[in-house]
Design a protein around this motif. Structure first.
Motif, PDB file in Angstrom:
ATOM      1  N   UNK A  92       5.759  32.262  14.376  1.00 54.52           N
ATOM      2  CA  UNK A  92       5.355  31.322  15.431  1.00 54.52           C
ATOM      3  C   UNK A  92       3.983  30.725  15.167  1.00 54.52           C
ATOM      4  N   UNK A  93       3.066  31.555  14.694  1.00 54.52           N
ATOM      5  CA  UNK A  93       1.725  31.060  14.340  1.00 54.52           C
ATOM      6  C   UNK A  93       1.813  30.083  13.167  1.00 54.52           C
ATOM      7  N   UNK A 112       6.369  19.058   7.032  1.00 55.11           N
ATOM      8  CA  UNK A 112       7.480  19.092   7.984  1.00 55.11           C
ATOM      9  C   UNK A 112       8.679  19.858   7.414  1.00 55.11           C
ATOM     10  N   UNK A 113       8.889  19.775   6.112  1.00 57.86           N
ATOM     11  CA  UNK A 113       9.950  20.577   5.487  1.00 57.86           C
ATOM     12  C   UNK A 113       9.640  22.065   5.630  1.00 57.86           C
ATOM     13  N   UNK A 118      10.425  27.437   8.562  1.00 50.22           N
ATOM     14  CA  UNK A 118       9.954  28.525   9.422  1.00 50.22           C
ATOM     15  C   UNK A 118      10.697  28.511  10.758  1.00 50.22           C
ATOM     16  N   UNK A 119      10.973  27.328  11.285  1.00 50.92           N
ATOM     17  CA  UNK A 119      11.773  27.258  12.512  1.00 50.92           C
ATOM     18  C   UNK A 119      13.141  27.891  12.284  1.00 50.92           C
ATOM     19  N   UNK A 124      15.573  29.008  15.270  1.00 49.22           N
ATOM     20  CA  UNK A 124      15.537  27.759  16.038  1.00 49.22           C
ATOM     21  C   UNK A 124      16.113  26.631  15.182  1.00 49.22           C
ATOM     22  N   UNK A 125      17.406  26.707  14.963  1.00 44.08           N
ATOM     23  CA  UNK A 125      18.075  25.796  14.041  1.00 44.08           C
ATOM     24  C   UNK A 125      18.045  24.359  14.560  1.00 44.08           C
TER      25      UNK A 125
END
Length: 168
Positions: A92-93, A112-113, A118-119, A124-125
């Motif tokens: 999350x950090x 952004x990639x 990390x998402x 969080x797909x």
């Protein structure tokens, strides 16, 4: 007795002053120390000494909280130690650090990639997909983003056993 209100005001002013300061500025020395700790952490990971790696990556993130790659590495080390909640916090950090990095310099769309990756680690797909769409919309000429999306790398990533091992 009349001195007490002045003391309270003085303490309140001091607290507000500290709150306004926020985090301390990251110096070049801090960055060098963090890089050294992260390098040592990577060596520990190569030796599968995840406990040592976790401590070193935690040190790196403390010194340079704006470096998302240190947060990701900390999350990975924690995941290997079966500390899922700690890994989730570190990932999350990393997302927040990637957001800040992109806000600071929008000419680096690869950030952004990395954020999308990390998402996805966080499960969080949908957010990862929307981040990729945003990247493609804002940077239509970027070859790396176009290739990542066209070759459905996110879907491949989600099915990779090595990714599943690190995901929350």
């Amino acid at each position: 007795m009349k001195k007490a209100p002045y003391a309270v005001v003085l303490v309140m002013l001091a607290l507000f002053g500290l709150a306004a300061c926020g985090r301390k500025e990251i110096t070049a020395l801090d960055r060098k120390k963090a890089a050294a700790a992260a390098s040592e952490g990577q060596f520990a990971v190569n030796l599968r000494d995840y406990t040592r790696a976790e401590g070193l990556y935690a040190q790196a993130t403390e010194l340079c909280p704006d470096a998302p790659e240190y947060w990701v590495a900390l999350g990975v080390a924690r995941k290997h130690l079966n500390n899922t909640s700690g890994a989730k916090k570190a990932y999350g950090e990393a997302v927040e650090a990637y957001d800040a990095a992109y806000k600071k310099d929008k000419t680096q769309p690869e950030v952004l990639l990395q954020k999308a990756y990390v998402l996805a680690l966080l499960g969080k797909i949908d957010d990862a997909r929307s981040t990729l769409e945003k990247a493609q919309k804002n940077h239509p000429d970027n070859r790396n983003i176009r290739m990542f999306i066209e070759s459905k790398q996110l879907d491949r990533l989600l099915n990779a056993p090595s990714f599943k091992e690190l995901a929350i």
